[in-house]
Scaffold this active site. Structure first.
Site, PDB file in Angstrom:
ATOM      1  N   ARG A 169      39.864  52.640  47.269  1.00  0.00           N
ATOM      2  CA  ARG A 169      39.623  52.888  45.845  1.00  0.00           C
ATOM      3  C   ARG A 169      38.128  53.018  45.598  1.00  0.00           C
ATOM      4  O   ARG A 169      37.386  52.045  45.663  1.00  0.00           O
ATOM      5  CB  ARG A 169      40.191  51.759  44.978  1.00  0.00           C
ATOM      6  CG  ARG A 169      39.897  51.983  43.490  1.00  0.00           C
ATOM      7  CD  ARG A 169      40.777  51.188  42.553  1.00  0.00           C
ATOM      8  NE  ARG A 169      40.493  49.768  42.542  1.00  0.00           N
ATOM      9  CZ  ARG A 169      41.003  48.910  41.637  1.00  0.00           C
ATOM     10  NH1 ARG A 169      41.824  49.357  40.699  1.00  0.00           N
ATOM     11  NH2 ARG A 169      40.718  47.629  41.699  1.00  0.00           N
ATOM     12  N   ASP A 449      39.389  39.474  38.749  1.00  0.00           N
ATOM     13  CA  ASP A 449      38.477  40.551  39.105  1.00  0.00           C
ATOM     14  C   ASP A 449      37.894  41.115  37.825  1.00  0.00           C
ATOM     15  O   ASP A 449      38.048  40.532  36.743  1.00  0.00           O
ATOM     16  CB  ASP A 449      39.178  41.620  39.960  1.00  0.00           C
ATOM     17  CG  ASP A 449      40.266  42.383  39.204  1.00  0.00           C
ATOM     18  OD1 ASP A 449      40.436  42.162  37.984  1.00  0.00           O
ATOM     19  OD2 ASP A 449      40.932  43.212  39.845  1.00  0.00           O
TER      20      ASP A 449
END
Length: 539
Positions: A169, A449
């Site tokens: 990603r 996160d």
């Protein structure tokens, strides 16, 4: 690679970062490759970011997102995406995490079907982290990656046939890479991450029948997907790869993108293999989209689960849309991590994971995400029982009929004192760790996160500013006004309690994080992303 390089053979590239591993990555040819991508696509990237701001201004003025009239033909016509490659047909359990060498080895060895190596929400993009991550992935693909911890424990890769399939990603279109400039302009972080990874690894992965494969984050429109299509096609041409060699999965993690799932699949139809329910960023995007809409204020984060009507509608629409087009519909993240020393709490946490995965598998998802290796057996057991085949593309979900109102329906719930204070603590602790170079932080038995920190930060701003605009104030469930006095009280004690605990990630930067959060919450406008101002404070 001449097709890319000929665009700007004389581009002036300046690298301001300094890391021992960068010489092997940032060769003259690699930098020329990146400069060619910048020259061709930077103007369009900026145009797309301008379009985002224009769209948000309309939402701020009272407009509501909806399905586009101009693309109705795409939604109504019969078409399908290209078939998934063999390595991506069974994705029932995917583990995600940052790109440090230890994580890369553990994730590839974890027993998951796929590993999403994340340069975005779980990586603090310090120059050292980015270069070390690119080096680690390159060595892993070559089969040479190894790591020895400070305690002497050695980590090595299992045989390739036993490894998870690698999916990378890159960072989103909104982010820059300040350490690489082309003619004085910062390079797009998306182009840096994806371009550099492909330059060094595309041929090796293609030879193994494993890609390259990417997860594309934070898209808000079909035009942004079309930009990725042109970028990836240029990378393929420049590297001498066949069209469609690079396969992608797109995260549907913004509210505007939920209304353009068909269109995003169509824009990438030669290479896309699925969409993913990026639930945490999606909640953040809902808050950001409706930041000025008092009637759509969400309750505290702990009450915004996937059973909320607007989230259930989003998940089910994604499944129906993907399966109609022959694409995988990937489920979302289980953020829980094992709780040691408290068997009852651990049992309860794992039960929540099991229930969440059962909901996804029963609904028709083709796989799911976990943040910790210990959750892989639970997720696999649930999907194995409900999904004996490689995927559930045959589950059409023709019973699903989602309207605009379903996707934006307000949620019932409350704001408790504990929920308010938890938002403050999570945001401060995560931001402090991020500033210190750690983008994936366990807090109160959840793996936080950037996406989860953004929910906390955006909620605080919205709650506080609805009480600062002269309207009817928001209150906690005990009647206390949600105002800046409450915020100041929540800050009290954090510097000593958190900053004084050297075992906590980022303890030395707690006061800095408090100062940033205080300024961001007092600002008249909600900052688009917490990581934009924070990025200027890291090396």
């Amino acid at each position: 690679m001449s097709a890319v390089l000929q665009d700007r053979p004389d581009a002036g590239v300046e690298v301001t970062g300094n890391h021992p591993g960068q010489g092997a990555l940032l060769t003259e040819d690699a930098l020329a490759f990146l400069a060619g991508l910048h020259a061709r696509f930077e103007g369009e990237r900026q145009a797309r970011l301008t379009a985002r701001r224009t769209r948000q201004a309309a939402f701020d003025a009272g407009a509501l997102p909806g399905f586009r009239p101009d693309t109705a033909a795409i939604r109504n016509d019969d078409w399908r995406v290209a078939p998934a490659p063999a390595a991506l047909r069974n994705r029932r359990v995917e583990i995600t995490g940052p790109v440090d060498p230890k994580m890369v080895i553990n994730a590839l060895n974890s027993g998951a079907n796929c590993y999403m190596a994340d340069f975005e929400d779980s990586t603090s993009p310090t120059w050292a982290n980015l270069i070390a991550g690119q080096c680690a992935l390159r060595e892993a693909i070559a089969g040479t990656l190894a790591y020895t911890a400070d305690n002497g424990k050695h980590y090595a890769l299992r045989p390739e046939a036993e490894q998870a399939v690698l999916i990378v990603r890159p960072r989103g279109w909104h982010l820059d890479e300040k350490h690489v400039q082309v003619d004085g302009q910062r390079l797009s972080a998306s182009l840096f991450d994806a371009g550099l990874f492909a330059f060094h690894n595309a041929h090796a992965l293609a030879a193994k029948g494993r890609g390259p494969y990417l997860y594309l984050p934070k898209l808000q429109s079909m035009e942004e997907a079309a930009l990725w299509e042109r970028v990836l096609a240029a990378i393929e041409t420049g590297l001498g790869l066949p069209h469609g060699q690079i396969k992608v999965t797109v995260l549907i993690e913004t509210l505007p993108a939920a209304f353009e799932m068909d269109e995003i699949l169509h824009a990438l139809k030669d290479r896309i293999v699925g969409l993913n329910c990026g639930r945490w960023d999606y909640i953040f995007s809902y808050i950001k989209t409706f930041r000025r809409h008092r009637d759509r204020v969400l309750p505290e984060r702990g009450q915004v689960g996937m059973t909320q009507p607007f989230l259930r509608a989003y998940s089910e629409l994604l499944i129906r849309t993907c399966h109609r087009r022959g694409a995988h519909a990937m489920g979302g993240m289980a953020a829980q991590i094992p709780i040691s020393g408290d068997e009852a709490a651990n049992t309860a946490a794992l039960a929540r994971v099991r229930a969440d995965k059962l909901r996804e598998a029963t609904a028709g998802h083709d796989g799911t995400w976990v943040a910790h290796p210990a959750l892989i057996p639970i997720a696999r057991e649930v999907f194995d029982a409900r999904m004996p085949e490689a995927n559930q593309l045959h589950v059409a979900r023709e019973d699903v009929d989602v309207t605009r109102e379903d996707l934006i329906k307000p949620s019932l719930g409350t704001i408790t004192r504990a929920g308010f204070e938890n938002n403050v603590e999570v945001c401060v602790r995560y931001l402090a760790a991020w500033l210190d170079g750690n983008g994936c932080v366990p807090i109160h038995h959840l793996m936080e996160d950037a996406a989860t920190a953004e929910i906390a930060r955006a909620q605080l701003w919205q709650w506080l500013h609805f009480n600062d605009d002269g309207g009817e104030p928001l209150h906690l469930d005990d009647g206390t006004p949600v105002d800046f006095v409450l915020l100041e009280r929540a800050f009290i004690g954090l510097p000593s309690r958190l900053g004084g605990n050297s075992a906590l990630p980022g303890a030395s930067r707690v006061s800095e994080a408090i100062g940033m959060l205080d300024r961001l919450t007092h600002a008249d406008t909600l900052a688009d992303f917490l990581t934009l101002p924070a990025y200027e404070r890291i090396d």
